[in-house]
Enzyme design. Structure first.
Site, PDB file in Angstrom:
ATOM      1  N   GLY C  32     135.054 -53.548  -5.233  1.00  0.00           N
ATOM      2  CA  GLY C  32     135.879 -52.345  -5.318  1.00  0.00           C
ATOM      3  C   GLY C  32     137.294 -52.583  -5.793  1.00  0.00           C
ATOM      4  N   CYS C 241     112.592 -29.658 -12.017  1.00  0.00           N
ATOM      5  CA  CYS C 241     112.712 -29.872 -13.451  1.00  0.00           C
ATOM      6  C   CYS C 241     111.682 -29.018 -14.182  1.00  0.00           C
ATOM      7  CB  CYS C 241     112.479 -31.352 -13.781  1.00  0.00           C
ATOM      8  SG  CYS C 241     112.314 -31.663 -15.556  1.00  0.00           S
ATOM      9  N   CYS C 244     108.983 -31.723 -15.903  1.00  0.00           N
ATOM     10  CA  CYS C 244     108.097 -32.593 -15.117  1.00  0.00           C
ATOM     11  C   CYS C 244     107.942 -32.146 -13.677  1.00  0.00           C
ATOM     12  CB  CYS C 244     108.619 -34.046 -15.143  1.00  0.00           C
ATOM     13  SG  CYS C 244     110.091 -34.287 -14.102  1.00  0.00           S
ATOM     14  N   CYS C 266     115.444 -32.682 -16.164  1.00  0.00           N
ATOM     15  CA  CYS C 266     116.006 -33.956 -15.687  1.00  0.00           C
ATOM     16  C   CYS C 266     117.015 -34.501 -16.676  1.00  0.00           C
ATOM     17  CB  CYS C 266     114.914 -35.030 -15.593  1.00  0.00           C
ATOM     18  SG  CYS C 266     113.726 -34.777 -14.305  1.00  0.00           S
ATOM     19  N   CYS C 272     112.066 -38.532 -16.749  1.00  0.00           N
ATOM     20  CA  CYS C 272     111.300 -37.311 -17.007  1.00  0.00           C
ATOM     21  C   CYS C 272     110.055 -37.612 -17.845  1.00  0.00           C
ATOM     22  CB  CYS C 272     112.204 -36.308 -17.732  1.00  0.00           C
ATOM     23  SG  CYS C 272     111.654 -34.610 -17.622  1.00  0.00           S
TER      24      CYS C 272
END
Lengths: 256, 227, 286
Positions: C32, C241, C244, C266, C272
């Site tokens: 970080g 979606c 899909c 997606c 997808c």
């Protein structure tokens, strides 16, 4: 009784020019010390040296901390000093802009210190901010407004709320009423008097305005050219000044 | 309770050719609890000056001023402030107030400084304002616009709100009518009865003889003044 | 394909890669923490992914398989450009299949499919400093990070709640890493934030214009900042979606005609397509 703040031999030079020299005094809990002088007297330099904003060339500032007893603050590590500046100490600047985040709402400004001390409940933080806005006579409905929409007096009161929310024991003030209209000054001074009394604050106030010290300060130091020329009870120094410069200063104030 | 030992003072005016003005020379006297002592002497003799020295408002050059065992001349500012809060009251000739504070709060302030609640302090202040005939409709106003007599009565109310063990009064009955003068003198008698030590300056001979046990002529101690 | 002879492997010279790798190692050692690095001139301007490209260039080996996605899609102009760039300068194999890639460079999304211990995810970062918009001074923000003074970060969230009634930050949502540094995870939607923590793959973040690299080693503790009474929510649109039928992937909203009819698909194109190939069908599938 242990002094809250013990200042010894503070000296700051700017090259050959003396900022302030060999200033020493003790401040006890609940006392308000005024430092007066004209421009160039060294009073702001002294204040900034004590508050840790400037590094003095010599001297010590010993503060009686809550947890560790008396600690010398000039030689403290930066994280410790910054923590002190967020908890036990407060600094009220002459220009509210220097002491506020102008792009953050009033509530956010007051809440910042709380959030910096790991408070994580939004509702509680907001309640405390609201409470403090009330105490400095800012309408609670302004809590989400930015300080850019506030008048000068309101900005200054917001700065005070922001500083006092964590219950500091020592407040440094640099010309707190400078630049404000006279009626606004009066209101601010009333507020400060009340807060100092209710919270048992100690304060060091730098100003060139003798009326401010008469109202707020228990004790007074008069500075000229970097030196403290006289010190004592406020009403005694103002009513019976001993030093030539003090006498000049007092006699120069117009009686309206 | 109050004792002065060989107290002297001079003013040095640095900006006026360093003129030195001796005002008081070698004053000694004592005031016991329950006593009221009057300072007398011609105008300019230094009565008010001496009173301010006893309050710590003026610096004393030499000698001792002992109030309840604290020597004011040597004391630290915070000791004097504590003394003024707990022990020593002072009613000056002129009312000096913070602007914009309502009369009720002005009078209640000494009790508030002692930690008394706002409600209780205001109750006591109201009682005194009633006694001194200040009408209730004025209580929420700042006394700065009042007449001289009203201001003086507010000043006195403030001085008597708390039962100080030692009290200094500078011309407390000046600018008051007979009825109010009577009220003030009763307040002084009550204070004496509960054991306060009082030093007062009274122009009015009748007032002096009513409440004072002794008189001290200050012109005896003023350099250049014929007694 | 072998790479073109007039370029060093992956475009950058070896000394530069060495410098970048050192920065990466430092970043992995201090999760970080923003490590400054000497960002090079790249053949695309600042703001077009130079940070991500430099990190990818430094970590690629000839045996790697490289994938590039731009907001989840492999086929946008920029994704295609960068993929081609590395084909030419490194000669590495490339793919659009997430599970076949060893190095994935991404702009503003984390793939839906869980990544594994042999993979590296390289993020493109515009502004690495999470505090930048509240505190413009670099000197101050550096101090705040070193002294762990993060009150200001919560002020931002406070402001959101006071203005919108909830934390309105929907992307680049700040996180706390291993309980120490506050980090900007790049402009990924907050929906992706939970994937940051405990990921098996190595995550590297490169900001070319701002000249910073930071990193999350595998299985790092990452927590999104919030308030006790306003906890973090990884929200997404309330639709499956259209192609899909997936109900737990992040969706793009597409306006399909002038009447304003919309379709939700997606954002992760590989995810997808893989689902559709396996037989899943959404209501809008042809």
């Amino acid at each position: 009784m242990t002094p809250l703040l013990c200042v010894q031999g503070i000296t700051k030079r700017y090259g050959a020019h003396i900022g302030c020299t060999d200033v020493s005094f003790d401040l006890y809990p609940g006392e308000v010390m005024g430092i007066v002088g004209e421009s160039g007297s060294g009073k702001s330099t002294l204040l900034n040296c004590m508050a840790g904003n400037l590094a003095p060339d010599a001297g010590q500032v010993v503060f009686d901390t809550r947890c560790d007893g008396p600690r010398e603050t000039i030689s403290m590590s930066e994280p410790e000093r910054r923590m002190l500046g967020r908890t036990d100490w407060a600094f009220v600047h002459q220009h509210a802009r220097d002491g506020l985040r102008m792009g953050v709402s009033a509530g956010g400004n007051v809440g910042e210190r709380l959030m910096a001390l790991d408070e994580r409940h939004y509702g509680d933080i907001r309640d405390k901010a609201s409470d403090w806005l009330g105490r400095v006579e800012i309408d609670a409905s302004r809590i989400d407004d930015r300080p850019t929409t506030f008048s000068g007096g309101m900005q200054q009161r917001l700065q005070i709320a922001r500083n006092l929310v964590t219950g500091p024991r020592l407040v440094f003030m640099d010309e707190p009423t400078g630049g404000l209209d006279v009626s606004v000054q009066a209101r601010l001074l009333d507020l400060l008097r009340g807060l100092v009394r209710d919270m048992g604050l100690s304060a060091i106030i730098v100003t060139h305005d003798l009326a401010v010290v008469r109202l707020l300060a228990d004790r007074l130091m008069v500075m000229k050219d970097g030196h403290v020329v006289e010190a004592g009870l406020t009403d005694q120094v103002l009513d019976d000044p001993q030093h030539a410069y003090s006498q000049l200063l007092v006699s120069s104030v117009l009686q309206v | 309770m109050i004792e002065l030992k060989h107290v002297s003072k001079a003013f040095t005016l640095h900006n006026q050719g360093s003129a030195v003005i001796e005002v008081i020379n070698d004053v000694s006297f004592a005031v016991a609890a329950g006593e009221c002592v009057a300072l007398t002497g011609a105008s300019g003799a230094g009565k008010s000056t001496l009173m301010r020295m006893i309050y710590g408002n003026y610096l004393t050059q030499s000698g001792q001023i002992l109030i309840d065992d604290l020597d004011l001349v040597q004391a630290e500012p915070r000791e004097i402030i504590t003394l003024r809060r707990d022990v020593l009251g002072y009613v000056s000739q002129f009312l000096r107030v913070v602007p914009r504070v309502p009369t009720l709060d002005v009078v209640a302030e000494p009790l508030r400084l002692l930690g008394v609640s706002a409600v209780d302090a205001q109750r006591r202040a109201s009682a005194l304002l009633h006694q001194l005939n200040i009408p209730e409709r004025l209580w929420s106003l700042s006394p700065t616009t009042f007449s001289g007599g009203e201001q003086q009565r507010v000043n006195i109310a403030r001085g008597f709100t708390y039962n100080f063990p030692a009290i200094l009064l500078d011309e407390p009955t000046a600018s008051l009518d007979a009825a109010n003068r009577d009220v003030v003198l009763s307040l002084i008698e009550d204070a004496k009865a509960r054991g306060a030590a009082i030093i007062g300056i009274f122009h009015d001979e009748a007032a002096r003889s009513r409440v004072c046990d002794r008189e001290i002529d200050i012109s005896r101690f003023t350099p250049g003044m014929v007694a | 394909m072998t790479h073109q002879d007039n370029y060093n492997f992956a475009y950058l010279d070896e000394q530069t890669k060495r410098m970048i790798r050192r920065a990466i190692l430092k970043g992995l050692a201090i999760p970080g923490y923003q490590v400054p690095f000497a960002s090079r001139e790249m053949p695309m301007p600042y703001g077009w992914g130079t940070g991500g490209v430099q990190v990818s260039a430094a970590v690629l080996t000839p045996e790697d398989t490289f994938k590039v996605i731009d907001q989840g899609a492999d086929d946008t102009t920029n994704a295609v450009s960068i993929r081609t760039f590395f084909q030419r300068t490194a000669g590495v194999a490339t793919t659009t299949a997430t599970q076949d890639a060893t190095v994935i460079q991404t702009r503003h999304r984390i793939p839906e499919e869980s990544l594994g211990e042999g993979q590296i995810l390289v993020y493109q970062v515009p502004i690495p400093e999470p505090l930048r918009f509240l505190e413009p001074r670099e000197s101050e923000t550096r101090k705040m990070h070193s002294l762990e003074e993060y009150g200001l970060m919560h002020v931002k969230l406070y402001e959101d709640i006071s203005r919108h009634g909830h934390i309105a930050t929907s992307y680049a949502y700040p996180v706390k890493v291993e309980g120490r540094y506050v980090m900007d995870p790049s402009p990924i939607p907050k929906f992706d934030n939970p994937k940051l923590g405990d990921m098996a793959a190595i995550q590297l973040f490169g900001a070319g214009r701002e000249q910073r690299i930071y990193a999350l080693p595998p299985y790092t503790n990452v927590i999104s900042l919030d308030f006790e009474d306003h906890p973090f929510e990884a929200s997404k649109a309330n639709h499956p979606c259209g192609m899909c039928g997936s109900t737990d992937s992040y969706l793009d909203e597409l306006i399909v005609d002038d009447a304003g009819r919309r379709m939700f698909i997606c954002s992760d194109t590989d995810y997808c397509e893989t689902r559709q190939a396996a037989g899943h069908k959404g209501k809008d599938a042809a």
